[in-house]
Write a protein that holds these residues in place. Structure first.
Motif, PDB file in Angstrom:
ATOM      1  N   ALA A  78       4.849   1.886   7.964  1.00  0.00           N
ATOM      2  CA  ALA A  78       5.697   1.090   7.382  1.00  0.00           C
ATOM      3  C   ALA A  78       5.149  -0.139   6.931  1.00  0.00           C
ATOM      4  O   ALA A  78       5.170  -0.747   5.811  1.00  0.00           O
ATOM      5  CB  ALA A  78       6.862   1.178   8.044  1.00  0.00           C
ATOM      6  N   ASP A  79       4.439  -0.711   8.150  1.00  0.00           N
ATOM      7  CA  ASP A  79       3.934  -2.056   8.014  1.00  0.00           C
ATOM      8  C   ASP A  79       2.952  -2.489   7.203  1.00  0.00           C
ATOM      9  O   ASP A  79       2.767  -3.322   6.335  1.00  0.00           O
ATOM     10  CB  ASP A  79       3.484  -2.542   9.677  1.00  0.00           C
ATOM     11  N   HIS A  80       1.916  -1.187   7.399  1.00  0.00           N
ATOM     12  CA  HIS A  80       0.940  -1.186   6.207  1.00  0.00           C
ATOM     13  C   HIS A  80       1.414  -1.379   5.057  1.00  0.00           C
ATOM     14  O   HIS A  80       1.051  -1.771   3.982  1.00  0.00           O
ATOM     15  CB  HIS A  80      -0.009  -0.192   6.693  1.00  0.00           C
ATOM     16  N   ALA A  81       2.556  -0.558   4.674  1.00  0.00           N
ATOM     17  CA  ALA A  81       2.935  -0.151   3.091  1.00  0.00           C
ATOM     18  C   ALA A  81       3.339  -1.756   2.702  1.00  0.00           C
ATOM     19  O   ALA A  81       3.219  -2.093   1.753  1.00  0.00           O
ATOM     20  CB  ALA A  81       3.932   0.742   3.266  1.00  0.00           C
ATOM     21  N   GLU A  82       4.374  -2.595   3.627  1.00  0.00           N
ATOM     22  CA  GLU A  82       4.676  -3.527   3.172  1.00  0.00           C
ATOM     23  C   GLU A  82       3.736  -4.872   3.375  1.00  0.00           C
ATOM     24  O   GLU A  82       3.721  -5.578   2.312  1.00  0.00           O
ATOM     25  CB  GLU A  82       5.783  -3.720   3.961  1.00  0.00           C
ATOM     26  N   GLN A  83       2.797  -4.943   4.186  1.00  0.00           N
ATOM     27  CA  GLN A  83       2.011  -6.026   4.381  1.00  0.00           C
ATOM     28  C   GLN A  83       0.825  -5.792   3.734  1.00  0.00           C
ATOM     29  O   GLN A  83       0.202  -6.734   3.394  1.00  0.00           O
ATOM     30  CB  GLN A  83       1.536  -6.123   5.925  1.00  0.00           C
ATOM     31  N   MET A  84       0.403  -4.498   3.002  1.00  0.00           N
ATOM     32  CA  MET A  84      -0.992  -4.467   2.385  1.00  0.00           C
ATOM     33  C   MET A  84      -0.853  -3.855   1.107  1.00  0.00           C
ATOM     34  O   MET A  84      -1.518  -4.323   0.221  1.00  0.00           O
ATOM     35  CB  MET A  84      -1.888  -3.258   3.264  1.00  0.00           C
ATOM     36  N   LEU A  85       0.373  -2.984   0.861  1.00  0.00           N
ATOM     37  CA  LEU A  85       0.341  -2.403  -0.420  1.00  0.00           C
ATOM     38  C   LEU A  85       1.598  -3.173  -1.053  1.00  0.00           C
ATOM     39  O   LEU A  85       1.888  -2.472  -2.349  1.00  0.00           O
ATOM     40  CB  LEU A  85       0.742  -0.888  -0.153  1.00  0.00           C
ATOM     41  N   ALA A  86       2.261  -3.994  -0.393  1.00  0.00           N
ATOM     42  CA  ALA A  86       3.501  -4.936  -0.998  1.00  0.00           C
ATOM     43  C   ALA A  86       4.452  -3.895  -1.527  1.00  0.00           C
ATOM     44  O   ALA A  86       5.089  -4.013  -2.601  1.00  0.00           O
ATOM     45  CB  ALA A  86       3.032  -5.790  -2.448  1.00  0.00           C
ATOM     46  N   MET A  87       4.577  -2.581  -0.660  1.00  0.00           N
ATOM     47  CA  MET A  87       5.563  -1.420  -1.020  1.00  0.00           C
ATOM     48  C   MET A  87       6.423  -1.461  -0.073  1.00  0.00           C
ATOM     49  O   MET A  87       6.134  -0.899   1.069  1.00  0.00           O
ATOM     50  CB  MET A  87       4.817  -0.327  -1.183  1.00  0.00           C
ATOM     51  N   PRO A  88       7.938  -1.882  -0.398  1.00  0.00           N
ATOM     52  CA  PRO A  88       8.933  -1.731   0.648  1.00  0.00           C
ATOM     53  C   PRO A  88       9.320  -0.166   0.578  1.00  0.00           C
ATOM     54  O   PRO A  88       9.210   0.579  -0.267  1.00  0.00           O
ATOM     55  CB  PRO A  88      10.255  -2.557   0.022  1.00  0.00           C
TER      56      PRO A  88
END
Lengths: 478, 478
Positions: A187-197
């Protein structure tokens, strides 16, 4: 500008045909090529570089948490696959079978791994004796094969790339903590790297992984209002340990079965990035995984000094960002359209007038905003701009998700949302499989997850009206 | 010391049985585990970390030279494999065939890639139109499968990991230069990272890759006097381009076939590292790819201050080297033996007396030399020591190779060397396949390469006595 128009006109607008828009982007942005191998795709350099950036970040996170990488065989003998009953039932119908090796007919079929629980278990059973050998925190980067009937680039392909973590622990508590920890890493990778909530939650019994006690998931919402499962983490209890005899002698001298987890993240995420961020001009790359973060497009590059200055800037920027200088003889308009299509976060324009004024023009891909910046400030302005673009993209995606998340208290509301508004439907559920099946049958929506952040929308199940147990995110899904 | 003895006694000395010594090391150093999958092995964390370090260095070198990574499907339809005649003849007998997908019988068999020339060619034919599209410099990290009858860990396994570079160029000269350039990358990597000296040269017609015009190789010599091919680079001319129709319109407006190369480096290299550097106490890791470069083994660690100091040193050393602190309650002698087995280049011992004197003891794995070093100097002494160990290991390996490289001017000398002295045999050859076959038949030695550094040992072929054309390295090989 004719060329620019031509390139742009080749993409179908997403409102006209979302599926075709998606297909156009993966081809025109040179992410994939189809191959003569049924259901398999070629991941071209631009998309593979995205995957490498995703890998690099995830691998670093895994290792910081003590995980080690290994490599297991790509084949699984049929008898090994069959050791855990639920697991084989889930996977056997969709695997590829090797039946011949060289000129010999095999006495036992081998399947090409659809996932590697069975191989990890066989190994763990051999190398674990004592509580001192625990935990084992292994991960593997590889490709897996699932024989899909209909396929779409990144989203559903016969072969795809992923990582699969497989860990074993002395206690239930440790294994459960690991399962949740790794979901949070995703989840953190998705939000912090992919800008994907993403919505974090637990799958229902019906939707959980074959052989698991509990499956956790992160769910993202695409532009067309469909959900996409972007990463999963499973707690197996001792199911596999019992089937494979993975035992250890504990501190108290007793022989016990290990508690096990697995978790995976795949190239599907690239499909999600396209559908969360893209627009009718093409991709929008999240800056932190963008293969090219800044593209320099010289203006009037035949004029003296322009290319020299562009090369000098490239050299400087290469120390702070992934930069490309396009000094080809293509028309500027064509270049603009090409890098918009490829979603490069920042375009840097420099021409004779800019050089005169000691400035450059930075153009954001996400908002198309133009910013004039002094050449002396590039080292601070560019990283700040990339961060700003990341934050804006994440916020924009969150806003779309909010807009497309609705509450249903009756089945009529539920159907209306799925048919007309699309997006996530939040609704209460009694916990019965019958209601889950009925909702799918009547609306086409499946349960995406029971989110960790529960809300009490009402006291009764949206389907049967009995006492509600869980608030569930529902939606049509990829 | 009983434990140390026990651990060490479990390795068969290499002079007693080299093959068993090798097998003992790969098991005891926890490099691999066997699996129930015929001919496949499990690469355990310690060996996989070696491979990651190898990958990291090679990948950096490739990218600096302009190469891009891609991913091709793991399956090749039978009809695609058959497009280049020599290629299919070389590989078809040793591939694994998928004949069933899910519950359906496939109408066309798919082989699991033994190498991916055919897939790259199919893709290149689609994406290349003009000289502006050239060169294409692609590389892929993946696993491949070759159905081997007898297997040995790392050296010959049904599945192995590798990288395969595939490039296409507008001219013969460019493609030939790429072929040689990549061979030199391998040679430099072998010497600078693996401390492994190699002979660079060209394969004979008999030994070249299926479908190639020319194959270049790096050949290393193992402790037992057998040769090992450690990396190859192929020039294909336009063979594949013609079979697959890879054409481009050149600057002169004419339609031409591309010139092609491929080159590969595999997990075999780990087997070579074991057999070039290891001894009867276990592995010796080349420092630059060692997963652990320094292991800290506290002495009298129960005494006050010892573990605290050890942790402080670990923190400091972690900034300059890959370091592990073993604070387990195993006996020091057992730890010493374990890290010797695993070949960790430097062991750092620290106990109460050392702390008193503000010093540590560094023990080299390669020479077992002990060096007392002030604690204040670790940041300079440790990197220097690791470099020194690298250089010593490379020199030691070169010395062994020199000792085991002999000149044969007659067939009797040739046979005597192969039987009694073992190692590389340098001998002149007329260039005829008959002599090459006869040498293999009579001595068991194959031609390893025609080295770039040619010497005129005599004017006549060692076998037939006719005029010599090439000086050749011969040897029995893995």
């Amino acid at each position: 500008m004719d060329n620019e128009k031509k390139l742009v006109e080749q993409i179908t607008p997403m409102d006209v045909d979302f599926a075709q828009w998606y297909t156009d982007i993966v081809k025109k942005a040179e992410l994939i090529d189809y191959s003569s191998v049924r259901g398999c795709m070629i991941i071209r350099p631009y998309a593979y570089a995205m995957w490498e950036n995703i890998q690099k970040d995830l691998d670093k996170r895994f290792k910081e948490l003590g995980h080690e990488n290994v490599y297991m065989p790509m084949f699984i003998p049929e008898s090994l696959l069959q050791k855990e009953k639920d697991h084989v039932e889930g996977f056997a119908p969709e695997v590829a079978w090797v039946t011949q090796g060289g000129n010999e007919e095999l006495t036992e079929r081998l399947c090409v791994r659809p996932t590697s629980e069975t191989l990890f278990c066989e190994h763990y059973a051999k190398v674990v004796q004592s509580y001192k050998d625990l935990p084992k925190l292994y991960n593997q980067w590889c490709s897996v094969v699932r024989w899909e009937k209909t396929t779409r680039p990144f989203l559903r392909t016969t072969e795809f790339l992923w990582q699969e973590g497989h860990t074993i622990h002395a206690t239930k508590e440790e294994a459960e903590a690991e399962t949740i920890q790794m979901l949070n890493v995703y989840a953190d990778h998705a939000e912090q790297m992919l800008a994907m909530p993403v919505v974090r939650g637990q799958k229902t019994e019906k939707e959980k992984f074959a052989g698991a006690e509990a499956t956790y998931t992160i769910e993202a919402l695409m532009h067309d209002g469909k959900a996409l499962q972007a990463g999963t983490s499973h707690y197996f209890g001792t199911n596999f340990a019992e089937a494979f005899g993975i035992q250890f002698s504990d501190k108290d001298g007793k022989l016990k079965h290990v508690h096990q987890t697995s978790w995976g993240f795949t190239t599907r995420s690239i499909g999600a990035i396209i559908m969360v961020h893209g627009d009718d001009n093409g991709l929008k790359m999240p800056p932190r995984i963008a293969p090219i973060q800044v593209v320099i497009t010289p203006v009037a590059q035949h004029k003296e000094g322009v290319l020299d200055k562009a090369r000098e800037l490239k050299e400087r920027i290469s120390k702070i960002a992934r930069v490309k200088l396009d000094d080809s003889d293509k028309m500027p308009g064509w270049k603009f359209a090409e890098y918009e299509m490829k979603g490069v976060p920042v375009r840097l324009e420099i021409g004779p007038k800019d050089i005169e004024k000691n400035q450059v023009v930075l153009v954001r891909r996400d908002t198309r905003e133009k910013i004039v910046v002094s050449m002396d400030e590039l080292e601070t302005k560019i990283p700040a701009l990339l961060d700003d673009i990341h934050n804006s993209m994440l916020e924009a995606a969150k806003a779309v998700r909010e807009l497309k998340t609705s509450v249903a208290k009756t089945m009529d509301e539920f159907k209306d949302i799925v048919e007309n508004k699309t997006g996530f439907v939040k609704a209460m559920w009694c916990g019965d499989r019958d209601c889950e099946d009925k909702i799918k049958e009547e609306t086409g929506a499946t349960s995406r997850c029971m989110p960790f952040a529960q809300e009490n929308l009402s006291d009764t199940c949206v389907c049967c009206g009995k006492k509600a147990k869980h608030m569930v995110y529902w939606g049509r899904a990829y």
